[in-house]
Design a protein around this motif. Structure first.
Motif, PDB file in Angstrom:
ATOM      1  N   THR A  19       0.845  -1.200   0.000  1.00  0.00           N
ATOM      2  CA  THR A  19       0.000   0.000   0.000  1.00  0.00           C
ATOM      3  C   THR A  19       0.875   1.243   0.000  1.00  0.00           C
ATOM      4  N   HIS A  24      -1.836   4.774   4.407  1.00  0.00           N
ATOM      5  CA  HIS A  24      -1.919   4.073   5.687  1.00  0.00           C
ATOM      6  C   HIS A  24      -2.749   4.904   6.667  1.00  0.00           C
ATOM      7  N   GLN A  54       1.317   3.589  -6.756  1.00  0.00           N
ATOM      8  CA  GLN A  54      -0.097   3.375  -6.388  1.00  0.00           C
ATOM      9  C   GLN A  54      -0.923   4.638  -6.621  1.00  0.00           C
ATOM     10  N   SER A  57      -4.916   4.613  -6.484  1.00  0.00           N
ATOM     11  CA  SER A  57      -5.566   4.514  -5.176  1.00  0.00           C
ATOM     12  C   SER A  57      -5.720   5.890  -4.536  1.00  0.00           C
TER      13      SER A  57
END
Length: 336
Positions: A19, A24, A54, A57
């Motif tokens: 991730t 986070h 990423q 996302s």
């Protein structure tokens, strides 16, 4: 006009996670969300997030922001170069790392105001030992002349205790007019935004440095240990503020309250309680241990006992629990 560039392209390899580091969570949202909230609180008009690893996302999570892609990633200056959508804007632009979720709106407001009559203003911090941080070099008038990396300091500069905190506010025209002057003249062959300070100062432009009182506000998160430190800092700040407002929190170290929660007076919260989302707690409410409340309204005099309440309204003087689950459909399930 207020703009912001948030640097969020890196992977964060020390998190040892697939991730993106910026996604986070801390309490009830990704760490990046706290920075965006703080920027909106000081009425930033345009927020451009520099993405890379990423990227989708992050783009999916914050569709109302603007984005710039940094691939490959060649330093902080190179990241700013990608934000071409801002190059013709007026006003000021704050540049902030996406892994600094503890920054407060008051600090951002001070940064914007301090730069109203300057080309650049940077946040600094004073340490007993500058250690491996970049040193702030000022002239006899107190204006910043350069940021010198620790490895490049001479003996006198090593004695400087004022260090770079890694957050900047630029006159937007000065920033984009001079970005092309950045050069990758370092071992990493990267374009460093810190070099912009020396460039602007050499042109006779004013560069301010303002010292941040609480350095934890600009702590960066690189691994799960630092993530936990930020969580502790944030929960302690939120809980302390509520206790000053008269909320009785029996054990603040075992109580988690989100930043958007609203709490009335004469409220007692027992240990092992989580209250998150857009929850509103009324007056004279008691919340016993092992309870979770999310995005709900708890009216005056209600009692939550060892239960979970989600997307619900608990009416005045109503008791929920022990061992109940109350969801937005009004469904109560025993022994969940």
């Amino acid at each position: 006009m207020r703009n912001a560039i948030v640097l969020a392209a890196g992977k964060g390899t020390r998190m040892k996670s697939e991730t993106s580091k910026l996604m986070h969570p801390i309490i009830d949202r990704p760490m990046l969300g706290y920075i965006i909230d703080a920027l909106r609180a000081v009425h930033v008009n345009r927020i451009a997030i520099v993405v890379g690893y990423q990227a989708q996302s992050i783009m999916d999570a914050y569709p109302d922001c603007e984005f710039a892609m940094q691939m490959p990633q060649l330093g902080t200056g190179h990241a700013v170069m990608q934000c071409k959508q801002l190059e013709n804007e007026q006003g000021q632009t704050v540049i902030i790392n996406g892994d600094g979720p503890c920054i407060q709106p008051e600090t951002l407001e001070n940064l914007f105001k301090a730069n109203e009559n300057a080309s650049c203003t940077l946040l600094t911090s004073v340490l007993e030992d500058g250690a491996h941080y970049g040193r702030i070099v000022r002239d006899e008038n107190g204006d910043v002349q350069a940021i010198v990396e620790a490895k490049d300091c001479n003996e006198d500069q090593k004695l400087i205790c004022e260090i770079n905190a890694g957050m900047y506010c630029f006159n937007n025209k000065d920033l984009f007019k001079n970005l092309h002057l950045l050069q990758p003249n370092n071992k990493q062959n990267e374009y460093y935004l810190t070099d912009m300070v020396k460039i602007l100062a050499s042109q006779g432009k004013k560069v301010n440095g303002i010292v941040i009182e609480n350095r934890d506000e600009v702590m960066g998160i690189n691994d799960c240990v630092e993530l936990h430190k930020a969580y502790e800092w944030m929960t302690n700040r939120i809980n302390t503020n509520w206790m000053k407002e008269g909320v009785q929190i029996i054990d603040s170290k075992r109580t988690m309250i989100g930043k958007d929660v609203v709490i009335g007076h004469d409220v007692v919260i027992y240990p092992n309680v989580e209250i998150t989302g857009k929850t509103v707690i009324g007056n004279h409410v008691t919340i016993y241990g092992n309870s979770t409340i999310q995005d709900s309204i708890i009216e005056d005099g209600a009692c939550i006992d060892n239960s979970k309440v989600v997307n619900s309204v608990v009416q005045k003087n109503q008791k929920v629990g022990p061992f109940e689950f109350k969801n937005g459909n009004g469904l109560n399930i025993k022994n969940v």
